[in-house]
Design a protein around this motif. Structure first.
Motif, PDB file in Angstrom:
ATOM      1  N   LYS A  50       0.850  -1.195   0.000  1.00 28.94           N
ATOM      2  CA  LYS A  50       0.000   0.000   0.000  1.00 28.94           C
ATOM      3  C   LYS A  50       0.885   1.245   0.000  1.00 28.94           C
ATOM      4  CE  LYS A  50      -4.094  -2.071   0.624  1.00 28.94           C
ATOM      5  NZ  LYS A  50      -5.312  -1.856  -0.171  1.00 28.94           N
ATOM      6  N   LEU A  55      -2.348   6.832   2.863  1.00 27.09           N
ATOM      7  CA  LEU A  55      -3.017   6.236   4.014  1.00 27.09           C
ATOM      8  C   LEU A  55      -2.735   7.041   5.274  1.00 27.09           C
ATOM      9  CD1 LEU A  55      -2.254   2.413   3.541  1.00 27.09           C
ATOM     10  CD2 LEU A  55      -4.276   3.673   2.816  1.00 27.09           C
ATOM     11  N   GLU A  57      -4.211   5.552   8.147  1.00 26.56           N
ATOM     12  CA  GLU A  57      -4.362   4.442   9.079  1.00 26.56           C
ATOM     13  C   GLU A  57      -3.840   3.164   8.433  1.00 26.56           C
ATOM     14  OE1 GLU A  57      -8.464   4.211  10.078  1.00 26.56           O
ATOM     15  OE2 GLU A  57      -8.412   5.988  11.397  1.00 26.56           O
ATOM     16  N   PRO A  59      -3.849  -0.665   6.974  1.00 27.16           N
ATOM     17  CA  PRO A  59      -4.848  -1.438   6.250  1.00 27.16           C
ATOM     18  C   PRO A  59      -5.749  -2.208   7.215  1.00 27.16           C
ATOM     19  CG  PRO A  59      -2.697  -1.685   5.237  1.00 27.16           C
ATOM     20  CD  PRO A  59      -2.478  -0.954   6.513  1.00 27.16           C
ATOM     21  N   THR A  60      -6.916  -2.559   6.765  1.00 24.83           N
ATOM     22  CA  THR A  60      -7.868  -3.251   7.627  1.00 24.83           C
ATOM     23  C   THR A  60      -7.314  -4.602   8.074  1.00 24.83           C
ATOM     24  OG1 THR A  60      -8.945  -4.218   5.688  1.00 24.83           O
ATOM     25  CG2 THR A  60      -9.833  -2.127   6.548  1.00 24.83           C
ATOM     26  N   GLU A  61      -7.823  -5.093   9.190  1.00 23.82           N
ATOM     27  CA  GLU A  61      -7.257  -6.290   9.807  1.00 23.82           C
ATOM     28  C   GLU A  61      -7.376  -7.532   8.937  1.00 23.82           C
ATOM     29  OE1 GLU A  61      -8.909  -6.666  13.674  1.00 23.82           O
ATOM     30  OE2 GLU A  61      -7.950  -4.839  14.428  1.00 23.82           O
ATOM     31  N   HIS A  62      -8.429  -7.603   8.101  1.00 23.00           N
ATOM     32  CA  HIS A  62      -8.573  -8.797   7.266  1.00 23.00           C
ATOM     33  C   HIS A  62      -7.479  -8.881   6.200  1.00 23.00           C
ATOM     34  CE1 HIS A  62     -10.544  -6.067   4.325  1.00 23.00           C
ATOM     35  NE2 HIS A  62     -10.199  -6.989   3.429  1.00 23.00           N
ATOM     36  N   GLU A  63      -6.783  -7.768   5.949  1.00 25.47           N
ATOM     37  CA  GLU A  63      -5.675  -7.778   4.983  1.00 25.47           C
ATOM     38  C   GLU A  63      -4.387  -8.314   5.600  1.00 25.47           C
ATOM     39  OE1 GLU A  63      -5.756  -4.280   2.049  1.00 25.47           O
ATOM     40  OE2 GLU A  63      -6.794  -3.454   3.804  1.00 25.47           O
ATOM     41  N   TRP A  64      -4.340  -8.405   6.926  1.00 24.47           N
ATOM     42  CA  TRP A  64      -3.155  -8.907   7.618  1.00 24.47           C
ATOM     43  C   TRP A  64      -3.288 -10.417   7.785  1.00 24.47           C
ATOM     44  CZ3 TRP A  64       1.043  -5.871   8.907  1.00 24.47           C
ATOM     45  CH2 TRP A  64       0.859  -4.485   8.761  1.00 24.47           C
ATOM     46  N   LEU A  83      -1.868  -3.241  16.014  1.00 23.81           N
ATOM     47  CA  LEU A  83      -2.557  -4.406  15.478  1.00 23.81           C
ATOM     48  C   LEU A  83      -3.329  -5.105  16.587  1.00 23.81           C
ATOM     49  CD1 LEU A  83       0.195  -5.942  13.156  1.00 23.81           C
ATOM     50  CD2 LEU A  83      -1.858  -4.724  12.433  1.00 23.81           C
ATOM     51  N   ASP A  84      -4.406  -5.719  16.190  1.00 28.98           N
ATOM     52  CA  ASP A  84      -5.209  -6.482  17.140  1.00 28.98           C
ATOM     53  C   ASP A  84      -4.402  -7.694  17.594  1.00 28.98           C
ATOM     54  OD1 ASP A  84      -7.050  -8.015  18.522  1.00 28.98           O
ATOM     55  OD2 ASP A  84      -8.678  -7.656  17.096  1.00 28.98           O
TER      56      ASP A  84
END
Length: 443
Positions: A50, A55, A57, A59-64, A83-84
């Motif tokens: 990316k 950006l 923020e 990338p969204t967590e589903h991308e990790w 990160l979560d």
């Protein structure tokens, strides 16, 4: 098309062209090549790319995903890296590129506990970072930690466990002390400590880093003897032409302790206040071959340098041998000297016979310089020379002379010398009010 492009990208990665370049010696991709590379990597589930996406923020967590190998978020405006912690560990992730996120201020301390296999971490030019998370200390497989240009970075956690680290770049940071555990990095090959507020390299560390090939200290004072034991240095801290090169800056206790590796092509010396003569290099335990292969000599900000080779010093005759060893400076192509106020003359006339490959002379801001080629210190020899019409010398490959801001410069050389410079194409003179003629030069 996809397979061919993917193979080309892999070759780029293997040649390290996707990592940040060193001090301006960059490789710049054509825009089309760059766009293709970004497209290919963005299509692969193993890459999260990316870059240049504006950006703010992450990338969204589903991308990790847990199979990520490389992540590039460079040149964005991300301010926080969190990160979560319920995400699985990224056991395949080897490269994390975050450089040029100038707003990045906060990296959660737990982030790197998820990235146990990380090998390359690039935070270069993340100007707002002041401290790094302590979890960096646990990245035991890290081979490159790049922090150049983190202009507000004040602290780096312990490096003691980063035993396989090969490249550590702390250039242009605000750290005030050498990082704890630096002496444990025995595999280190590249070390840049050009930090604004570091003033001293503690004794005993450098000899343990015996694999170093690149070392930049500048402001940090180190013992010359310890630097001299780093025999694998092969690239100057000031950049420039590649080849075997040595850069020395800010050293104390210079004296006769410095040793120069053999077969070097480039030598840069700066800010060594007690250095009086480069002659000291010549006499050190058979290191004469260092000056026989030298092509590029740079001397700058040497407040007490009074001679390059030979001169009468404090009323005592120099021990410069007569005749000068034929090989000394015989490969020299360029000599550049800045801000050496006590230097009065560059070359003794007998040295000119060795300078047959010299192409360029540049001298700036040497307030005490009187002439480029000095008169003989031998009165009998001088009278003998004066009785002749001229002494013919030759610098057949000299192409360029630049003389700037030399208030005491009176002549290029003594009038009894005629120096033939058949290749001379350019002479630039500025701020030399006492220089009336350079007539002994005959292009």
């Amino acid at each position: 098309m996809y397979n061919k492009g993917h193979a080309n990208l892999k070759r780029l990665e293997e040649n390290c062209l996707l990592e940040s370049a060193d001090h301006g010696n960059c490789v710049k991709m054509h825009d089309l090549v760059r766009d293709m590379a970004l497209y290919i990597t963005s299509q692969s589930p193993r890459y999260l790319v990316k870059a240049w996406n504006q950006l703010t923020e992450l990338p969204t967590e589903h991308e990790w995903t847990d199979d990520l190998q490389k992540v590039s978020l460079m040149r964005n405006d991300i301010s926080k890296f969190r990160l979560d912690m319920t995400l699985p560990k990224f056991t395949a992730l080897s490269t994390l590129l975050l450089q040029y996120n100038s707003s990045l201020r906060e990296i959660d301390d737990s982030v790197f506990t998820l990235m146990t296999e990380l090998k390359v971490l690039d935070l270069s030019h993340c100007y707002s970072i002041r401290n790094l998370p302590n979890s960096i200390s646990g990245l035991v497989k890290l081979t490159a930690l790049l922090l150049n240009g983190c202009g507000n970075l004040e602290h780096v956690p312990s490096l003691a466990k980063l035993g396989v680290l090969k490249k550590l770049d702390l250039g242009y940071t605000r750290i005030t002390a050498i990082s704890d555990g630096l002496e444990m990095l025995v595999h280190l090959r590249y070390l840049d400590l050009y930090a604004y507020d570091i003033r001293e390299m503690p004794g005993g560390i450098l000899p343990k880093l015996f694999r170093l090939q690149y070392l930049r200290l500048d402001n940090a004072v180190a013992e010359a003897e310890e630097v001299s034991r780093l025999t694998r240095l092969d690239y100057s801290f000031l950049g420039g032409r590649r080849g075997k090169a040595v850069g020395i800056g800010g050293l104390t206790n210079f004296g006769d302790s410095i040793k120069i590796p053999t077969d070097i092509q480039r030598l840069v010396i700066q800010h060594c206040d007690d250095l009086r003569r480069i002659e000291c290099f010549y006499y050190l335990s058979s290191y004469t071959s260092a000056l026989q292969t030298l092509e590029d000599l740079v001397l700058q900000y040497l407040d007490n340098l009074i001679a390059i080779l030979g001169e009468e010093i404090d009323g005592a005759k120099s021990t410069l041998p007569t005749p000068i060893t034929p090989g000394i400076f015989s490969c020299l192509k360029t000599i550049r000297i800045w801000s050496c106020p006590k230097l009065k003359r560059l070359f003794p006339p007998k040295l000119l016979r060795n300078l047959q490959n010299l192409e360029e002379i540049r001298v700036w801001k040497c307030s005490g310089l009187v002439e480029i080629v000095e008169a003989s210190s031998d009165k009998e020899e001088e009278d003998k020379e004066a009785s002749k019409n001229s002494i013919k010398l030759s610098l057949p490959n000299l192409r360029s002379i630049v003389l700037r801001f030399l208030p005491e410069l009176r002549s290029f050389c003594k009038s009894c010398y005629a120096i033939h410079c058949d290749s001379l194409r350019s002479i630039y003179i500025e701020g030399c009010p006492k220089l009336k003629t350079i007539s002994p030069l005959f292009p």
